[in-house]
Scaffold this active site. Sequence first.
Site, PDB file in Angstrom:
ATOM      1  N   ILE A 126       0.856  -1.182   0.000  1.00  0.00           N
ATOM      2  CA  ILE A 126       0.000   0.000   0.000  1.00  0.00           C
ATOM      3  C   ILE A 126       0.894   1.234   0.000  1.00  0.00           C
ATOM      4  O   ILE A 126       1.776   1.381   0.849  1.00  0.00           O
ATOM      5  CB  ILE A 126      -0.941   0.010   1.217  1.00  0.00           C
ATOM      6  CG1 ILE A 126      -1.840  -1.239   1.202  1.00  0.00           C
ATOM      7  CG2 ILE A 126      -1.777   1.283   1.230  1.00  0.00           C
ATOM      8  CD1 ILE A 126      -2.773  -1.354   0.009  1.00  0.00           C
ATOM      9  N   LYS A 127       0.652   2.112  -0.977  1.00  0.00           N
ATOM     10  CA  LYS A 127       1.469   3.320  -1.099  1.00  0.00           C
ATOM     11  C   LYS A 127       0.875   4.449  -0.269  1.00  0.00           C
ATOM     12  O   LYS A 127      -0.318   4.746  -0.366  1.00  0.00           O
ATOM     13  CB  LYS A 127       1.563   3.758  -2.562  1.00  0.00           C
ATOM     14  CG  LYS A 127       2.471   2.897  -3.396  1.00  0.00           C
ATOM     15  CD  LYS A 127       2.546   3.383  -4.833  1.00  0.00           C
ATOM     16  CE  LYS A 127       3.663   4.374  -5.028  1.00  0.00           C
ATOM     17  NZ  LYS A 127       3.889   4.680  -6.464  1.00  0.00           N
ATOM     18  N   VAL A 128       1.735   5.072   0.512  1.00  0.00           N
ATOM     19  CA  VAL A 128       1.348   6.175   1.393  1.00  0.00           C
ATOM     20  C   VAL A 128       2.274   7.354   1.112  1.00  0.00           C
ATOM     21  O   VAL A 128       3.496   7.197   1.158  1.00  0.00           O
ATOM     22  CB  VAL A 128       1.488   5.770   2.876  1.00  0.00           C
ATOM     23  CG1 VAL A 128       1.079   6.922   3.788  1.00  0.00           C
ATOM     24  CG2 VAL A 128       0.666   4.522   3.180  1.00  0.00           C
TER      25      VAL A 128
END
EC number: 2.2.1.2
Length: 316
Positions: A126-128
């Site tokens: 998951i990209k944050v």
Amino acid sequence: MQEFSLWCDFIERDFLENDFLKLINKGAICGATSNPSLFCEAITKSAFYQDEIAKLKGKKAKEIYETLALKDILQASSALMPLYEKNPNNGYISLEIDPFLEDDAIKSIDEAKRLFKTLNRPNVMIKVPASTSGFEVISALAQASIPINVTLVFSPKIAGEIAQILAKEAQKRAVISVFVSRFDKEIDPLVPKNLQAQSGIINATECYYQISQHANKLISTLFASTGVKSNSLAKDYYIKALCFKNSINTAPLEALNAYLLDPNTEYQTPLKIAEIEAFKKELKTHNIDLENTAQKLLKEGLIAFKQSFEKLLKSF
């Protein structure tokens, strides 16, 4: 070079069904990344989504987006799964949370957990974004055993702070995506020729050093934004220059294909800290401060991803 990995910074359905598999099968890449701009480009310009979009007519725009995007992410995940099963440091595909949530940590955490649970694949990251609220999100996802790709990292100071959090809390694979070429696009018009095409690499190297102080077997520097912005540079310029130990380079297809024609056979030795400081000092004689530039580029990056996502949603 077992401690350097090449990932593909591109996603599109026809590509996933054809050339993506070829790149994996010949050992050219061992991971992939996506972002709102790439999905916008793929979904709005490729004919391969149109039938599905027509069937989803009447649903909310974000629901349509997630249906399309998650299908692509699952397809990429399946293709990369054998690599992940062989070595859980590789074989990942990244999906970014809604860019409009970047200043709301609680909603970002909820969305990240929902997406990871829906996909139900161990090799999905998951990209944050490395925004102000991003630190809280990174910490929460790390503690929840979710693989993380921290994106839009421009500042060495921020890179080090993120690495410190992940070193303490990450239970799964995590990468810190250091953006490179945007520095040169920003700074080169303002400096003489002997200083051009260097700021991105030098800033990225300083980020690499900051991350390396805290890096472990779960945490790596990922060099992103490695497509060239200048016609005077070789297409694989940033890949070759940043071929460091315990690092990953995610590259657009043009850069990737150029590199594969003549790949590095040895690691690059990063510039020494003293050399980095000397370059920064010289930039300051031209009234350029890399940390100030990093803050500006982060703001612009956050806006650009929002604009791409909004354009995509409006297209439905």
